[in-house]
Scaffold this motif. Structure first.
Motif, mmCIF file in Angstrom:
data_model
loop_
_atom_site.group_PDB
_atom_site.id
_atom_site.type_symbol
_atom_site.label_atom_id
_atom_site.label_comp_id
_atom_site.label_asym_id
_atom_site.label_seq_id
_atom_site.Cartn_x
_atom_site.Cartn_y
_atom_site.Cartn_z
ATOM 1 N N THR A 216 49.009 24.666 39.870
ATOM 2 C CA THR A 216 48.647 26.294 40.392
ATOM 3 C C THR A 216 49.638 27.851 39.895
ATOM 4 O OG1 THR A 216 49.212 26.472 42.441
ATOM 5 C CG2 THR A 216 46.917 25.692 41.505
ATOM 6 N N MET A 217 50.649 26.799 39.695
ATOM 7 C CA MET A 217 52.202 28.190 39.049
ATOM 8 C C MET A 217 50.949 28.864 37.993
ATOM 9 S SD MET A 217 54.990 25.701 37.476
ATOM 10 C CE MET A 217 55.902 27.006 37.112
ATOM 11 N N GLY A 218 50.602 28.977 36.922
ATOM 12 C CA GLY A 218 50.321 29.677 35.966
ATOM 13 C C GLY A 218 49.409 30.655 36.544
ATOM 14 N N PHE A 219 48.829 30.414 37.016
ATOM 15 C CA PHE A 219 47.416 30.946 37.949
ATOM 16 C C PHE A 219 48.066 32.876 38.027
ATOM 17 C CE2 PHE A 219 45.304 33.323 41.771
ATOM 18 C CZ PHE A 219 44.065 33.363 40.653
ATOM 19 N N GLY A 220 47.070 33.758 37.160
ATOM 20 C CA GLY A 220 47.620 34.915 37.495
ATOM 21 C C GLY A 220 49.243 35.499 36.738
ATOM 22 N N VAL A 221 49.849 34.858 36.121
ATOM 23 C CA VAL A 221 50.874 34.946 34.979
ATOM 24 C C VAL A 221 50.334 35.646 33.875
ATOM 25 C CG1 VAL A 221 51.698 33.408 36.112
ATOM 26 C CG2 VAL A 221 51.183 33.307 34.041
ATOM 27 N N LEU A 222 49.184 35.700 33.404
ATOM 28 C CA LEU A 222 48.448 36.751 31.972
ATOM 29 C C LEU A 222 48.601 38.079 32.790
ATOM 30 C CD1 LEU A 222 47.225 36.082 29.254
ATOM 31 C CD2 LEU A 222 44.876 35.767 30.352
ATOM 32 N N ILE A 223 47.931 38.210 33.583
ATOM 33 C CA ILE A 223 47.854 39.553 33.849
ATOM 34 C C ILE A 223 49.142 40.130 34.018
ATOM 35 C CG2 ILE A 223 47.448 39.130 36.349
ATOM 36 C CD1 ILE A 223 45.200 41.308 33.812
ATOM 37 N N ASN A 224 50.221 39.737 34.718
ATOM 38 C CA ASN A 224 51.518 40.428 34.791
ATOM 39 C C ASN A 224 51.944 40.347 33.501
ATOM 40 O OD1 ASN A 224 50.719 40.234 37.487
ATOM 41 N ND2 ASN A 224 51.527 38.219 38.378
ATOM 42 N N GLY A 225 52.009 39.348 32.747
ATOM 43 C CA GLY A 225 52.844 39.397 31.474
ATOM 44 C C GLY A 225 52.264 40.877 30.688
ATOM 45 N N LEU A 226 50.884 40.788 30.726
ATOM 46 C CA LEU A 226 49.986 41.872 30.040
ATOM 47 C C LEU A 226 50.721 42.817 30.233
ATOM 48 C CD1 LEU A 226 48.532 42.500 27.950
ATOM 49 C CD2 LEU A 226 46.373 42.641 29.374
ATOM 50 N N ALA A 227 50.462 43.420 31.810
ATOM 51 C CA ALA A 227 51.188 44.766 32.069
ATOM 52 C C ALA A 227 52.806 44.790 32.041
ATOM 53 C CB ALA A 227 50.804 43.954 34.009
ATOM 54 N N ALA A 228 53.468 43.802 31.945
ATOM 55 C CA ALA A 228 54.374 44.074 32.152
ATOM 56 C C ALA A 228 54.907 44.672 30.278
ATOM 57 C CB ALA A 228 55.598 42.765 31.534
ATOM 58 N N LEU A 229 54.219 43.602 29.023
ATOM 59 C CA LEU A 229 54.204 44.421 27.974
ATOM 60 C C LEU A 229 53.335 45.200 27.860
ATOM 61 C CD1 LEU A 229 54.188 43.485 24.704
ATOM 62 C CD2 LEU A 229 51.982 42.785 25.053
ATOM 63 N N ILE A 230 52.789 45.795 28.488
ATOM 64 C CA ILE A 230 52.399 47.893 28.216
ATOM 65 C C ILE A 230 53.383 47.873 28.581
ATOM 66 C CG2 ILE A 230 50.402 49.276 28.572
ATOM 67 C CD1 ILE A 230 48.524 46.614 29.038
ATOM 68 N N VAL A 231 54.103 48.609 29.701
ATOM 69 C CA VAL A 231 54.772 48.851 30.302
ATOM 70 C C VAL A 231 56.163 48.754 29.181
ATOM 71 C CG1 VAL A 231 56.903 48.991 31.737
ATOM 72 C CG2 VAL A 231 54.596 48.305 32.614
ATOM 73 N N GLY A 232 56.495 47.686 29.073
ATOM 74 C CA GLY A 232 57.850 47.858 27.526
ATOM 75 C C GLY A 232 57.434 48.458 26.927
ATOM 76 N N GLU A 233 56.627 48.526 25.787
ATOM 77 C CA GLU A 233 56.177 49.039 25.137
ATOM 78 C C GLU A 233 55.987 51.106 25.167
ATOM 79 O OE1 GLU A 233 53.099 45.628 22.362
ATOM 80 O OE2 GLU A 233 52.502 47.971 23.724
ATOM 81 N N ALA A 234 55.261 51.059 26.445
ATOM 82 C CA ALA A 234 55.054 52.275 26.961
ATOM 83 C C ALA A 234 56.999 53.178 27.055
ATOM 84 C CB ALA A 234 54.582 52.834 27.962
ATOM 85 N N ILE A 235 57.197 52.397 27.273
ATOM 86 C CA ILE A 235 58.930 52.971 27.335
ATOM 87 C C ILE A 235 59.951 52.933 26.260
ATOM 88 C CG2 ILE A 235 61.508 52.293 28.410
ATOM 89 C CD1 ILE A 235 59.835 51.224 31.336
ATOM 90 N N VAL A 236 60.147 51.590 25.470
ATOM 91 C CA VAL A 236 60.773 51.336 24.075
ATOM 92 C C VAL A 236 59.570 51.621 23.118
ATOM 93 C CG1 VAL A 236 62.325 50.302 25.149
ATOM 94 C CG2 VAL A 236 60.186 48.582 24.023
ATOM 95 N N GLY A 237 58.141 51.578 23.184
ATOM 96 C CA GLY A 237 58.024 51.707 21.806
ATOM 97 C C GLY A 237 57.947 50.355 20.940
ATOM 98 N N ARG A 238 56.970 50.188 19.991
ATOM 99 C CA ARG A 238 56.601 48.850 19.156
ATOM 100 C C ARG A 238 56.487 49.417 17.879
ATOM 101 N NH1 ARG A 238 51.451 47.721 18.207
ATOM 102 N NH2 ARG A 238 49.490 49.151 19.452
ATOM 103 N N HIS A 239 57.220 50.200 17.111
ATOM 104 C CA HIS A 239 57.048 50.948 15.737
ATOM 105 C C HIS A 239 57.665 49.805 15.170
ATOM 106 C CE1 HIS A 239 54.342 53.482 16.616
ATOM 107 N NE2 HIS A 239 54.723 53.779 17.327
ATOM 108 N N THR A 240 59.348 49.168 15.416
ATOM 109 C CA THR A 240 59.787 48.420 14.900
ATOM 110 C C THR A 240 59.962 46.918 15.083
ATOM 111 O OG1 THR A 240 62.260 49.383 16.188
ATOM 112 C CG2 THR A 240 61.396 50.790 14.330
#
Length: 300
Positions: A216-240
């Protein structure tokens, strides 16, 4: 206030270790979603697949490095199967991912033989390098940080090569790809395989770091990963390419520190999933709401 800051500082090295391992999930979400423009949920199954396979091989006496490589290959196969289902049977990539990670739960249970299992003492890559690593959170941060930085640089290099450019072209306009002699199916399968290989590597590292595997170690990691990706793109952007490849790593580090701060303030751990989901909803909906507000202001 002092107690909160002290608790937060105490949790920093622990959450840094977590963030560097779970950053693999953010990368596994980013590649299909941002590069290929095909959202994928397979990572919720490929993370425990990598962990359970690594645990099974290590328990059988395999070399830690060999066990990790086999776990990574299994993750790549899981991603390739998702892409194949999408391409061969025209099943939406989201549904294909759900089907694969659902089936992987049974596979993981079969591989492990039981819901959870401890690893034999010393049977991990960390002890193979130095027994002192697992005794120090900061040594783990240094090792995992070096691995994460190296992996990010490799991805930046890859997506600047002809292969990476072709994969990005498929994501931008799949219909145009054949006109440029690009076989889109090959790059979709390869992209999904690469993404889930990275996630499975994170699962294998996680199991070896904590000393046990759980289906069950994968339960809920999807939403955490998506949140991390959104936070990262908000900080550094994704245009390059550089910004897009750095976003998952930066986002994972910042997101898990925010989680650490929440726990330090007394937030109950059971509330984290709800708040994370709410955060993702608000972040995804905010641009649309702002555009609607601007349109209303202009009388549109």
């Amino acid at each position: 206030m002092t107690d909160i800051l002290y608790s937060f500082w105490y949790l920093v090295p622990v959450t840094l270790v977590q963030s560097l391992m779970y950053a693999t999930v953010a990368f596994g979400i980013m590649i299909p979603f941002r590069i290929l423009n095909l959202p994928d949920l397979t990572c919720e199954g490929s993370l425990p697949l990598g962990g359970c396979l690594a645990a099974a091989f290590l328990t059988a006496g395999f070399n830690p490095y060999g066990a990790t490589v086999l776990a990574v290959l299994a993750g790549a196969l899981a991603g390739a199967i998702t892409a194949w289902l999408h391409l061969r049977f025209r099943i939406h990539s989201l549904l294909a991912g759900i089907l694969v990670f659902t089936m992987l739960w049974s596979v993981n249970l079969r591989v492990l033989g039981k819901p959870n299992a401890p690893l034999p003492g010393g049977a991990n890559m960390f002890d193979a390098l130095s027994p002192e690593i697992l005794a120090s959170n900061w040594l783990q941060v240094g090792l995992l940080g070096a691995l994460a930085a190296a992996g990010t640089l490799v991805l930046i290099w890859l997506f600047r090569t002809e292969i990476g450019l072709s994969m990005r072209c498929v994501g931008v306009n799949e219909r145009l790809a054949p006109a440029l002699a690009i076989r889109s199916a090959v790059y979709i399968v390869g992209g999904f395989a690469l993404a889930n290989a990275i996630v499975a590597f994170g699962g294998a590292l996680l199991v070896q770091q904590q000393g046990y595997a759980d289906v069950t170690m994968g339960f809920g990691v999807l939403i955490n990963g998506l949140a991390a990706l959104i936070v990262g793109e908000a900080i550094v952007g994704r245009h390059t390419v550089i910004r897009q490849m750095c976003a998952p790593l930066v986002g994972a580090i910042v997101y898990y520190q925010l989680v650490s701060l929440g726990l330090a303030t007394g937030l109950h751990p059971s509330d984290l999933k709800f708040l994370t989901g709410l955060f993702v909803i608000v972040t995804l909906a905010l641009p649309r709401l702002l555009r609607r507000g601007q349109g209303s202001a202009l009388g549109l």
